[in-house]
Design a protein around this motif. Sequence first.
Motif, PDB file in Angstrom:
ATOM      1  N   ASN A   1       0.823  -1.209   0.000  1.00 40.55           N
ATOM      2  CA  ASN A   1       0.000   0.000   0.000  1.00 40.55           C
ATOM      3  C   ASN A   1       0.859   1.262   0.000  1.00 40.55           C
ATOM      4  O   ASN A   1       0.585   2.229  -0.716  1.00 40.55           O
ATOM      5  CB  ASN A   1      -0.917  -0.024   1.222  1.00 40.55           C
ATOM      6  CG  ASN A   1      -1.825   1.185   1.300  1.00 40.55           C
ATOM      7  OD1 ASN A   1      -1.725   1.994   2.224  1.00 40.55           O
ATOM      8  ND2 ASN A   1      -2.711   1.318   0.347  1.00 40.55           N
ATOM      9  N   ILE A   2       1.938   1.243   0.784  1.00 39.20           N
ATOM     10  CA  ILE A   2       2.861   2.373   0.844  1.00 39.20           C
ATOM     11  C   ILE A   2       3.554   2.580  -0.495  1.00 39.20           C
ATOM     12  O   ILE A   2       3.786   3.704  -0.937  1.00 39.20           O
ATOM     13  CB  ILE A   2       3.911   2.144   1.959  1.00 39.20           C
ATOM     14  CG1 ILE A   2       3.267   2.328   3.338  1.00 39.20           C
ATOM     15  CG2 ILE A   2       5.105   3.095   1.810  1.00 39.20           C
ATOM     16  CD1 ILE A   2       4.169   1.900   4.485  1.00 39.20           C
ATOM     17  N   THR A   3       3.893   1.471  -1.162  1.00 37.84           N
ATOM     18  CA  THR A   3       4.617   1.529  -2.439  1.00 37.84           C
ATOM     19  C   THR A   3       3.766   2.091  -3.562  1.00 37.84           C
ATOM     20  O   THR A   3       4.291   2.657  -4.533  1.00 37.84           O
ATOM     21  CB  THR A   3       5.119   0.118  -2.822  1.00 37.84           C
ATOM     22  OG1 THR A   3       5.876  -0.420  -1.728  1.00 37.84           O
ATOM     23  CG2 THR A   3       5.998   0.158  -4.065  1.00 37.84           C
ATOM     24  N   ASP A   4       2.458   1.960  -3.441  1.00 37.60           N
ATOM     25  CA  ASP A   4       1.552   2.371  -4.520  1.00 37.60           C
ATOM     26  C   ASP A   4       1.419   3.891  -4.568  1.00 37.60           C
ATOM     27  O   ASP A   4       0.445   4.461  -4.073  1.00 37.60           O
ATOM     28  CB  ASP A   4       0.176   1.730  -4.308  1.00 37.60           C
ATOM     29  CG  ASP A   4      -0.787   2.049  -5.441  1.00 37.60           C
ATOM     30  OD1 ASP A   4      -0.323   2.187  -6.590  1.00 37.60           O
ATOM     31  OD2 ASP A   4      -1.998   2.163  -5.171  1.00 37.60           O
TER      32      ASP A   4
ATOM     33  N   THR B   1      -8.075  -0.672  -2.384  1.00 35.82           N
ATOM     34  CA  THR B   1      -8.801  -1.873  -2.796  1.00 35.82           C
ATOM     35  C   THR B   1      -7.846  -2.890  -3.389  1.00 35.82           C
ATOM     36  O   THR B   1      -7.920  -4.092  -3.090  1.00 35.82           O
ATOM     37  CB  THR B   1      -9.873  -1.521  -3.850  1.00 35.82           C
ATOM     38  OG1 THR B   1     -10.751  -0.526  -3.325  1.00 35.82           O
ATOM     39  CG2 THR B   1     -10.666  -2.752  -4.251  1.00 35.82           C
ATOM     40  N   GLY B   2      -6.931  -2.418  -4.221  1.00 29.64           N
ATOM     41  CA  GLY B   2      -5.992  -3.318  -4.883  1.00 29.64           C
ATOM     42  C   GLY B   2      -4.720  -3.556  -4.104  1.00 29.64           C
ATOM     43  O   GLY B   2      -4.266  -4.700  -3.982  1.00 29.64           O
ATOM     44  N   SER B   3      -4.133  -2.499  -3.556  1.00 28.33           N
ATOM     45  CA  SER B   3      -2.812  -2.644  -2.926  1.00 28.33           C
ATOM     46  C   SER B   3      -2.863  -3.470  -1.646  1.00 28.33           C
ATOM     47  O   SER B   3      -1.969  -4.303  -1.395  1.00 28.33           O
ATOM     48  CB  SER B   3      -2.211  -1.262  -2.631  1.00 28.33           C
ATOM     49  OG  SER B   3      -3.053  -0.496  -1.780  1.00 28.33           O
ATOM     50  N   LEU B   4      -3.885  -3.285  -0.817  1.00 30.21           N
ATOM     51  CA  LEU B   4      -3.988  -4.081   0.401  1.00 30.21           C
ATOM     52  C   LEU B   4      -4.209  -5.555   0.068  1.00 30.21           C
ATOM     53  O   LEU B   4      -3.649  -6.450   0.714  1.00 30.21           O
ATOM     54  CB  LEU B   4      -5.129  -3.574   1.293  1.00 30.21           C
ATOM     55  CG  LEU B   4      -4.935  -2.202   1.955  1.00 30.21           C
ATOM     56  CD1 LEU B   4      -6.144  -1.840   2.811  1.00 30.21           C
ATOM     57  CD2 LEU B   4      -3.673  -2.185   2.813  1.00 30.21           C
ATOM     58  N   ALA B   5      -5.010  -5.805  -0.968  1.00 26.52           N
ATOM     59  CA  ALA B   5      -5.286  -7.182  -1.388  1.00 26.52           C
ATOM     60  C   ALA B   5      -4.018  -7.860  -1.905  1.00 26.52           C
ATOM     61  O   ALA B   5      -3.725  -9.007  -1.555  1.00 26.52           O
ATOM     62  CB  ALA B   5      -6.370  -7.189  -2.464  1.00 26.52           C
TER      63      ALA B   5
END
Length: 323
Positions: free
Chosen positions: A171-174, A232-236
């Motif tokens: 999530n941080i990287t996104d 929605t995408g990064s945590l998944a």
Amino acid sequence: MTLAMTTTVIAVAFILSAISGFGIIPALRRMKFGQSIREEGPKAHQKKAGTPTMGGLIFLTSIVFSTLILSYIFGVMTTQTIVLLLVLIGFGIIGFIDDFIIVVLKRNLGLTSLQKLIGQIVVAILVFFLLKMGPFETTVALPFLDVKLDLGIFYVAFLIFWLVGFSNAVNITDGLDGLVAGTSTVAFGGLGVFALQYGQDDVALFCFAVAGAMLGFLLFNMKPAKVFMGDTGSLALGGAIAMISVLIKQELLLLIIGIVYVVETLSVIIQVISFKLTGKRVFKMSPIHHHFELSGWSEWKVVLVFWSVAFVAVLVPVLMEVM
């Protein structure tokens, strides 16, 4: 899995992701699900304001359908398949709720850190009990060494830390167009090779489904991005990649394969500690991809360099494993 089966999985996931993108992105625009850009970020990013977010729905749809359908067709549907989908969907729902609060309800903070953490812990504990229903080792292997540490009952704490940690790391990287989409394509592909080496075709199929879906998502997420994946995408993705390392019993190997996510997270931790203790910042801005931007690198250059680092970090362990 044969080469033909692997290629089929990647191709099907890619096509489903591409088709989903052409349908979901216009819908996100119509609903005005646009990304707000933080004012303290790089000024060049302000022009991205309004770009549709919650695009994780595009590849999550592809991953779920391609995994379920092809796992059934190829006869590799197992409890591990369900566990992977549970983590993917569970963390995706947490991210979706966070995005929904920010984008739709216009509450800038979204879910609090505590609320996210509770949700992630609940998913992790549920997964642990599912794993314990079958033969599951509570050991952690040291990469490239024939050494295993048995954590026993403490493995549940490790599992929670691992899933939550990597979920937040991705999530941080996104933060740049195509950054996470590209690095995750490489990382999941590499883990798929390891799963094949260990005879875990069920896990390998999921890995290649994610890799194919992310390639499809890149059609829309490459600079200039037409859509962002959002929490929605990064945590998944972060939860899923951590879960894969657990299932193939190469947890600590993820520190190498996911080196980009690790460094990005460390840069934030170092920045916060340094500022609190000394009042000075180590980086011009964290996460570290913003530091390079403010140092004069173009966004595209930062992404290409980070992709390259991710590729090498995956290639070396894979070659060591297969040779």
